[in-house]
Each structure stands twice: as C-alpha cells, then as structure tokens.
Design a protein around this motif. Structure first.
Motif, PDB file in Angstrom:
ATOM      1  N   ASP A  40       0.848  -1.195   0.000  1.00 16.44           N
ATOM      2  CA  ASP A  40       0.000   0.000   0.000  1.00 16.44           C
ATOM      3  C   ASP A  40       0.880   1.241   0.000  1.00 16.44           C
ATOM      4  O   ASP A  40       2.098   1.156   0.177  1.00 16.44           O
ATOM      5  CB  ASP A  40      -0.897  -0.010   1.242  1.00 16.44           C
ATOM      6  CG  ASP A  40      -2.261   0.620   0.986  1.00 16.44           C
ATOM      7  OD1 ASP A  40      -2.355   1.513   0.117  1.00 16.44           O
ATOM      8  OD2 ASP A  40      -3.220   0.225   1.651  1.00 16.44           O
ATOM      9  N   ILE A  41       0.254   2.382  -0.166  1.00 13.46           N
ATOM     10  CA  ILE A  41       0.986   3.645  -0.119  1.00 13.46           C
ATOM     11  C   ILE A  41       1.398   3.933   1.332  1.00 13.46           C
ATOM     12  O   ILE A  41       0.705   3.526   2.270  1.00 13.46           O
ATOM     13  CB  ILE A  41       0.164   4.804  -0.718  1.00 13.46           C
ATOM     14  CG1 ILE A  41      -1.174   4.968   0.010  1.00 13.46           C
ATOM     15  CG2 ILE A  41      -0.054   4.582  -2.217  1.00 13.46           C
ATOM     16  CD1 ILE A  41      -1.989   6.164  -0.430  1.00 13.46           C
ATOM     17  N   GLU A  43       1.259   6.406   3.236  1.00 15.38           N
ATOM     18  CA  GLU A  43       0.360   7.226   4.056  1.00 15.38           C
ATOM     19  C   GLU A  43      -0.665   6.399   4.832  1.00 15.38           C
ATOM     20  O   GLU A  43      -1.208   6.860   5.835  1.00 15.38           O
ATOM     21  CB  GLU A  43      -0.366   8.255   3.174  1.00 15.38           C
ATOM     22  CG  GLU A  43       0.532   9.326   2.603  1.00 15.38           C
ATOM     23  CD  GLU A  43       1.307   8.901   1.355  1.00 15.38           C
ATOM     24  OE1 GLU A  43       2.124   9.716   0.876  1.00 15.38           O
ATOM     25  OE2 GLU A  43       1.130   7.770   0.863  1.00 15.38           O
ATOM     26  N   PHE A  63       5.929  -1.063   0.163  1.00 14.72           N
ATOM     27  CA  PHE A  63       5.492  -0.031  -0.766  1.00 14.72           C
ATOM     28  C   PHE A  63       6.076  -0.314  -2.142  1.00 14.72           C
ATOM     29  O   PHE A  63       5.439  -0.139  -3.151  1.00 14.72           O
ATOM     30  CB  PHE A  63       5.909   1.363  -0.285  1.00 14.72           C
ATOM     31  CG  PHE A  63       5.581   2.451  -1.273  1.00 14.72           C
ATOM     32  CD1 PHE A  63       4.277   2.703  -1.644  1.00 14.72           C
ATOM     33  CD2 PHE A  63       6.578   3.202  -1.849  1.00 14.72           C
ATOM     34  CE1 PHE A  63       3.960   3.691  -2.569  1.00 14.72           C
ATOM     35  CE2 PHE A  63       6.288   4.204  -2.766  1.00 14.72           C
ATOM     36  CZ  PHE A  63       4.978   4.443  -3.121  1.00 14.72           C
ATOM     37  N   GLU A  64       7.277  -0.769  -2.147  1.00 10.63           N
ATOM     38  CA  GLU A  64       7.921  -1.186  -3.391  1.00 10.63           C
ATOM     39  C   GLU A  64       8.014  -2.703  -3.360  1.00 10.63           C
ATOM     40  O   GLU A  64       7.301  -3.346  -2.613  1.00 10.63           O
ATOM     41  CB  GLU A  64       9.314  -0.536  -3.496  1.00 10.63           C
ATOM     42  CG  GLU A  64       9.281   0.972  -3.557  1.00 10.63           C
ATOM     43  CD  GLU A  64       8.659   1.514  -4.844  1.00 10.63           C
ATOM     44  OE1 GLU A  64       8.675   0.808  -5.871  1.00 10.63           O
ATOM     45  OE2 GLU A  64       8.161   2.640  -4.802  1.00 10.63           O
ATOM     46  N   THR A  83      -3.468   0.255  -9.797  1.00 15.19           N
ATOM     47  CA  THR A  83      -2.035   0.009  -9.720  1.00 15.19           C
ATOM     48  C   THR A  83      -1.426   0.116 -11.120  1.00 15.19           C
ATOM     49  O   THR A  83      -1.946  -0.477 -12.064  1.00 15.19           O
ATOM     50  CB  THR A  83      -1.780  -1.402  -9.147  1.00 15.19           C
ATOM     51  OG1 THR A  83      -2.431  -1.502  -7.878  1.00 15.19           O
ATOM     52  CG2 THR A  83      -0.304  -1.682  -8.989  1.00 15.19           C
TER      53      THR A  83
END
Length: 103
Positions: A40-41, A43, A63-64, A83
């Motif tokens: 997920d992002i 944030e 995230f990556e 995505t």
C-alpha cells in the motif's frame, strides 16, 4: 466452507491496497497464522498499524518490491485497477497460477 478450511493452511497472503486493514483482521479471525503482507501507499501504514496493532496482528508492509515473497493468495479489492501496469507485472509473478490445480 472449503475456503475457510483452506485459508488456515495458507502460508502467505499478499493484499494490495488494504485501506485500514480490515481484510487482514478477517482472515486472521478465520484462522490464518502465516505471513500477511500489505502492499500500500506509505500514508496508510500508520492507520493499519494502529488498527491491526490493537488486535495483536503484525503484518509485513511493502510499498515497493522490498518485502514481497511468493504467496498462496493475493487479495486486491478494487486496488489492482488503480495500480500501474508496470508494478502489476512485478507483483503477479509472486502469486499462484490459479489456472492450474495445486500440486
């Protein structure tokens, strides 16, 4: 059902776009005890850590492509279409081929 029996035997699950972590909570309630990775992002991670931490659940976060191993199941409720295709091409080889019966 068979799915609930199967989920208890899964070794790993990847979820793309977990929002606050409710699906992670649900599969743990169903008996899953393996490695759960949330992609997920950044944030959203504090909210996920707070919600899941209150339940004693500590998933892996990515995230990556830094923390993703092949899995038994991938969950992507509405998130996969958001995505980028290039990143989908990185994720998909880490998922099971559902067109073939498991060995």
């Amino acid at each position: 059902t068979d799915f609930i029996k199967d989920i208890k035997n899964f070794k790993s699950i990847i979820e793309i776009g977990a929002v606050y972590g409710d699906m992670c909570s649900l599969v743990h309630d169903l008996g899953f005890t393996g490695k759960y990775t949330i992609v997920d992002i950044p944030e959203t991670r504090p909210m996920q850590e707070f919600y899941l931490g209150k339940q004693g659940i500590e998933p892996n976060f990515s995230f990556e492509d830094d923390n993703i191993d092949p899995s038994d199941l991938i969950i992507a409720t509405w998130s996969l279409s958001e995505t980028p295709v290039a990143y989908r091409n990185v994720l998909m080889p880490k998922t099971p081929d559902l067109r073939r019966p498991a060995a």
